[in-house]
Design a protein around this motif. Structure first.
Motif, PDB file in Angstrom:
ATOM      1  N   LYS A 219       9.814 -12.321  -4.628  1.00 45.25           N
ATOM      2  CA  LYS A 219       8.428 -12.743  -4.749  1.00 45.25           C
ATOM      3  C   LYS A 219       7.886 -13.185  -3.395  1.00 45.25           C
ATOM      4  CE  LYS A 219       8.425 -14.088  -9.632  1.00 45.25           C
ATOM      5  NZ  LYS A 219       8.151 -15.171 -10.601  1.00 45.25           N
ATOM      6  N   PHE A 220       6.610 -12.848  -3.164  1.00 50.88           N
ATOM      7  CA  PHE A 220       6.028 -13.107  -1.851  1.00 50.88           C
ATOM      8  C   PHE A 220       4.575 -13.577  -1.999  1.00 50.88           C
ATOM      9  CE2 PHE A 220       4.531 -11.678   2.454  1.00 50.88           C
ATOM     10  CZ  PHE A 220       5.428 -12.417   3.208  1.00 50.88           C
ATOM     11  N   GLY A 221       4.385 -14.574  -2.860  1.00 59.49           N
ATOM     12  CA  GLY A 221       3.056 -15.131  -3.063  1.00 59.49           C
ATOM     13  C   GLY A 221       2.206 -14.293  -3.996  1.00 59.49           C
TER      14      GLY A 221
ATOM     15  N   HIS B 175      -1.721 -12.064  -4.408  1.00 58.32           N
ATOM     16  CA  HIS B 175      -2.876 -11.429  -3.787  1.00 58.32           C
ATOM     17  C   HIS B 175      -4.117 -12.236  -4.141  1.00 58.32           C
ATOM     18  CE1 HIS B 175      -5.828  -8.215  -2.893  1.00 58.32           C
ATOM     19  NE2 HIS B 175      -4.908  -7.763  -2.069  1.00 58.32           N
ATOM     20  N   ARG B 176      -5.220 -12.045  -3.387  1.00 61.24           N
ATOM     21  CA  ARG B 176      -6.437 -12.811  -3.655  1.00 61.24           C
ATOM     22  C   ARG B 176      -7.049 -12.490  -5.021  1.00 61.24           C
ATOM     23  NH1 ARG B 176      -8.022  -9.334   0.600  1.00 61.24           N
ATOM     24  NH2 ARG B 176      -9.407  -7.634  -0.072  1.00 61.24           N
ATOM     25  N   ASN B 177      -6.682 -11.324  -5.610  1.00 62.47           N
ATOM     26  CA  ASN B 177      -7.177 -10.986  -6.946  1.00 62.47           C
ATOM     27  C   ASN B 177      -6.294 -11.545  -8.056  1.00 62.47           C
ATOM     28  OD1 ASN B 177      -4.939  -9.347  -6.852  1.00 62.47           O
ATOM     29  ND2 ASN B 177      -6.062  -7.417  -6.785  1.00 62.47           N
ATOM     30  N   GLY B 178      -5.261 -12.347  -7.674  1.00 65.05           N
ATOM     31  CA  GLY B 178      -4.423 -12.997  -8.652  1.00 65.05           C
ATOM     32  C   GLY B 178      -3.143 -12.261  -8.993  1.00 65.05           C
ATOM     33  N   LEU B 179      -2.988 -11.031  -8.520  1.00 65.93           N
ATOM     34  CA  LEU B 179      -1.778 -10.267  -8.810  1.00 65.93           C
ATOM     35  C   LEU B 179      -0.644 -10.704  -7.893  1.00 65.93           C
ATOM     36  CD1 LEU B 179      -3.345  -6.708  -9.205  1.00 65.93           C
ATOM     37  CD2 LEU B 179      -2.630  -8.261 -11.018  1.00 65.93           C
ATOM     38  N   GLY B 180       0.597 -10.628  -8.399  1.00 64.05           N
ATOM     39  CA  GLY B 180       1.759 -11.053  -7.635  1.00 64.05           C
ATOM     40  C   GLY B 180       2.085 -10.120  -6.477  1.00 64.05           C
ATOM     41  N   ARG B 181       2.586 -10.713  -5.389  1.00 62.58           N
ATOM     42  CA  ARG B 181       3.012  -9.936  -4.211  1.00 62.58           C
ATOM     43  C   ARG B 181       4.534  -9.998  -4.115  1.00 62.58           C
ATOM     44  NH1 ARG B 181       0.179  -6.624  -1.135  1.00 62.58           N
ATOM     45  NH2 ARG B 181       1.052  -7.446   0.807  1.00 62.58           N
ATOM     46  N   TYR B 182       5.168  -8.911  -3.624  1.00 62.70           N
ATOM     47  CA  TYR B 182       6.614  -8.822  -3.478  1.00 62.70           C
ATOM     48  C   TYR B 182       6.951  -8.254  -2.107  1.00 62.70           C
ATOM     49  CZ  TYR B 182       6.746  -9.532  -8.519  1.00 62.70           C
ATOM     50  OH  TYR B 182       6.588 -10.055  -9.777  1.00 62.70           O
ATOM     51  N   GLN B 183       8.124  -8.693  -1.578  1.00 59.88           N
ATOM     52  CA  GLN B 183       8.583  -8.203  -0.274  1.00 59.88           C
ATOM     53  C   GLN B 183      10.014  -7.693  -0.381  1.00 59.88           C
ATOM     54  OE1 GLN B 183       9.561 -10.992   2.958  1.00 59.88           O
ATOM     55  NE2 GLN B 183       8.192  -9.794   4.288  1.00 59.88           N
TER      56      GLN B 183
ATOM     57  N   THR C  59       2.118  -5.041  -4.034  1.00 56.47           N
ATOM     58  CA  THR C  59       1.385  -5.769  -5.082  1.00 56.47           C
ATOM     59  C   THR C  59       1.768  -5.181  -6.430  1.00 56.47           C
ATOM     60  OG1 THR C  59      -0.462  -6.110  -3.556  1.00 56.47           O
ATOM     61  CG2 THR C  59      -0.896  -6.480  -5.903  1.00 56.47           C
ATOM     62  N   GLU C  60       1.955  -6.062  -7.424  1.00 57.52           N
ATOM     63  CA  GLU C  60       2.327  -5.559  -8.747  1.00 57.52           C
ATOM     64  C   GLU C  60       1.240  -4.631  -9.307  1.00 57.52           C
ATOM     65  OE1 GLU C  60       2.737  -8.687 -11.561  1.00 57.52           O
ATOM     66  OE2 GLU C  60       0.839  -9.644 -11.025  1.00 57.52           O
TER      67      GLU C  60
END
Length: 276
Positions: A12-14, A16-24, A33-34
């Motif tokens: 998990k990596f925080g 996105h500004r639209n609320g979707l999860g970010r991954y690295q 982005t999911e």
């Protein structure tokens, strides 16, 4: 989530500004982005706003009223109606199959598209004018088995009854309709192997003055006509489907009489019926 590049597990990596999860990715350090969920296709309207619009449609509100209450553009409201109506139609087609039934009632409810039938010209779109919604409902469970929309003619009746055959299981049941003659040909041809059939014909008295415009006519007599098989007289009834027709007329703004809330397009009218 798995990295699209090296196929290794991501962390998990925080957000996105639209609320979707970010991954690295742990190896190549690429970020992702999911997947976006798009229940409304390419529309940007939120699901919560779409639910509010649909709830108001099902409460019998007009498009103009919903536009004032929600702030959504009328084009957006109609687009949501069509998208969700198509999805409802597919769900019904997939789920209502081989249903065990005992008593089925058939009836039609009148409405019109664009203009009333007497105003339709030969050069107009053939979809304009009368639009009858055919409804088949199981008397005991109140389950709507099939719907069809079109002119009140033999062709629409045949399509409607053929859909009813696909919706019901191969068991013996009883059908009751009103005195509409095309039912005789359609049912005796399509459902002769699985049902008894009778018609409940109501004779209405002539209304006087403005009564015919603002009030339903009174029933002067009722005639029961067995058509096929051995229908049980105690089970010959159309009250459930007639009450269903009243519900759609009261709950769907496009069916309200003596207003300017009628449908202007066929696809919008069918979507409203499917949603209901």
């Amino acid at each position: 989530m798995t990295c699209h590049n090296c196929r290794s597990e991501c962390r998990k990596f925080g957000k996105h500004r639209n609320g979707l999860g970010r991954y690295q990715c742990r190896q190549c350090k690429r970020t992702f982005t999911e997947a976006h969920s798009q229940p409304l296709g390419e529309m940007y309207t939120s699901v919560a706003k779409a639910e509010e619009i649909l709830n108001l449609l099902l409460e019998g509100c007009s498009i103009s009223t919903i536009e004032r209450v929600t702030g959504a553009h009328h084009g957006t409201i109609l687009k949501i109606l069509v998208i969700v109506g198509e999805k409802c139609e597919r769900v019904m087609a997939e789920k209502i199959r081989n249903v065990q039934v005992r008593d089925v009632e058939l009836d039609e409810v009148w409405s019109y598209i664009g203009k009333k039938q007497k105003r339709v010209r030969p050069t107009d779109d053939p979809n304009l004018g009368d639009a009858y919604t055919f409804v088949a409902i199981e008397r005991h469970s109140k389950l709507v088995l099939n719907i069809a929309m079109g002119k009140r003619d033999q062709a629409t009746t045949d399509i409607f009854v053929e859909g009813l055959r696909h919706a019901t299981a191969h068991c013996h049941f009883q059908i009751t309709t009103d005195g509409f003659q095309p039912y005789r040909s359609a049912i005796t041809t399509t459902l002769s192997d699985r049902c008894d059939f009778a018609q409940l014909i109501k004779v209405y008295s002539a209304a006087t003055g403005d009564e015919h415009r603002y009030s339903p006519p009174s029933v002067s007599s009722v005639e029961v006509v067995p058509v096929m098989g051995r229908p049980d007289p105690e089970r010959i009834c159309t009250s459930i489907v007639e009450r269903s027709n009243l519900s759609i007329r009261m709950g769907t703004r496009r069916f309200t009489r003596l207003t300017n809330a009628f449908s202007k397009k066929w696809e919008n009218h069918w979507a409203a019926v499917s949603l209901w």
